[in-house]
Design an enzyme around this catalytic site. Sequence first.
Site, PDB file in Angstrom:
ATOM      1  N   ARG A   1      19.619  75.681 120.336  1.00 44.69           N
ATOM      2  CA  ARG A   1      19.563  76.018 118.915  1.00 44.69           C
ATOM      3  C   ARG A   1      18.443  77.025 118.708  1.00 44.69           C
ATOM      4  O   ARG A   1      17.407  76.953 119.370  1.00 44.69           O
ATOM      5  CB  ARG A   1      19.270  74.764 118.069  1.00 44.69           C
ATOM      6  CG  ARG A   1      20.290  73.636 118.226  1.00 44.69           C
ATOM      7  CD  ARG A   1      21.671  74.005 117.702  1.00 44.69           C
ATOM      8  NE  ARG A   1      21.625  74.463 116.332  1.00 44.69           N
ATOM      9  CZ  ARG A   1      21.582  73.664 115.268  1.00 44.69           C
ATOM     10  NH1 ARG A   1      21.589  72.368 115.423  1.00 44.69           N
ATOM     11  NH2 ARG A   1      21.541  74.170 114.053  1.00 44.69           N
TER      12      ARG A   1
ATOM     13  N   PRO B   1      23.787  71.309 107.342  1.00 40.46           N
ATOM     14  CA  PRO B   1      23.179  70.447 106.325  1.00 40.46           C
ATOM     15  C   PRO B   1      22.090  69.564 106.934  1.00 40.46           C
ATOM     16  O   PRO B   1      22.252  69.011 108.012  1.00 40.46           O
ATOM     17  CB  PRO B   1      24.345  69.604 105.827  1.00 40.46           C
ATOM     18  CG  PRO B   1      25.568  70.366 106.202  1.00 40.46           C
ATOM     19  CD  PRO B   1      25.223  71.083 107.461  1.00 40.46           C
ATOM     20  N   GLU B   2      21.002  69.446 106.212  1.00 44.05           N
ATOM     21  CA  GLU B   2      19.913  68.589 106.650  1.00 44.05           C
ATOM     22  C   GLU B   2      20.086  67.222 105.995  1.00 44.05           C
ATOM     23  O   GLU B   2      20.924  67.041 105.102  1.00 44.05           O
ATOM     24  CB  GLU B   2      18.582  69.212 106.230  1.00 44.05           C
ATOM     25  CG  GLU B   2      18.443  70.680 106.577  1.00 44.05           C
ATOM     26  CD  GLU B   2      17.712  70.933 107.882  1.00 44.05           C
ATOM     27  OE1 GLU B   2      16.996  70.046 108.363  1.00 44.05           O
ATOM     28  OE2 GLU B   2      17.863  72.052 108.420  1.00 44.05           O
TER      29      GLU B   2
ATOM     30  N   LYS C   1      22.698  61.690 108.990  1.00 41.93           N
ATOM     31  CA  LYS C   1      23.602  62.705 108.458  1.00 41.93           C
ATOM     32  C   LYS C   1      25.041  62.196 108.326  1.00 41.93           C
ATOM     33  O   LYS C   1      25.957  62.980 108.109  1.00 41.93           O
ATOM     34  CB  LYS C   1      23.554  63.948 109.337  1.00 41.93           C
ATOM     35  CG  LYS C   1      22.174  64.596 109.338  1.00 41.93           C
ATOM     36  CD  LYS C   1      22.238  65.918 110.024  1.00 41.93           C
ATOM     37  CE  LYS C   1      20.853  66.445 110.310  1.00 41.93           C
ATOM     38  NZ  LYS C   1      20.922  67.683 111.093  1.00 41.93           N
TER      39      LYS C   1
END
Length: 262
Positions: free
Chosen positions: A250, A2-3, A51
Amino acid sequence: MPEGDTVWLTAKRLNTALSGRALTRAELRVPALSTTELTGMTVQAVVSRGKHLLTRLDSGLTLRSHLRMDGSWRIVRPGRRWSGGPAYAVRAVLGNPEWQCVGYRVHDLAVVRTDRENDLVGHLGPDLLGPDWDAAEAVRRLLAEPQREVGEALLDQRTLAGIGNMYKAELLFLRGVHPFTPTGSVTDLPGLVDLAQRILHRNKDAPEQTTTGSNRRGENYWVYLRTGQPCRRCGSTVVGADQGAPPYQRPVSWCPNCQPAR
Ligand SMILES: [Zn+2]
């Protein structure tokens, strides 16, 4: 993963369901918090910080949760079936007579005094969707390590908070920046930071994110998850690599023509 805008929208929905009402059900299904009692407390607000999700209670306590790679909050009417995953994946339940909020695979559950929230989120850089967004400070933090690759620096929530792997790749494409460029060599870092803030705001109320202007599935990203496919702008083959030191590397993808290495 999720951003920041997904977390922002989750906070908004949880806030609508819970805010101003007393909790008639509050279960924290993790060993460290299994005896924590929040039932009866009134939710004052649910907000996002980067976040992190912060549920503030009238008792002066805050419950923090984090979605990380796989977490989600589902909001359902009492009596309806919970459909977010197996029962063992439920780590938190917050409910009132109207709504049940079910946290599937939510991480980093912690209860702190509200006036000590900074112990949990004080390390974060400027929040792209926060009321105290500070573009100049975000640029300053990005330039604090000028040799650091920009693709890695954008993901570091201590530099600025809210960007995940998707926005990282898409922002760098939109600005024509190769992801392995040192931050100190990026031509217009303020422009990149400004675009990040605008694009997250644009998407924050939308259930499906887009950076291309198209909401059609499969057309909503320029390069993210498109390694091996033709660039939507020039037709060159999008390439990909891992970035960052193991075990924190990543994947990133980019167009070698639109984002040439400097
Ligand atoms: Zn291209």
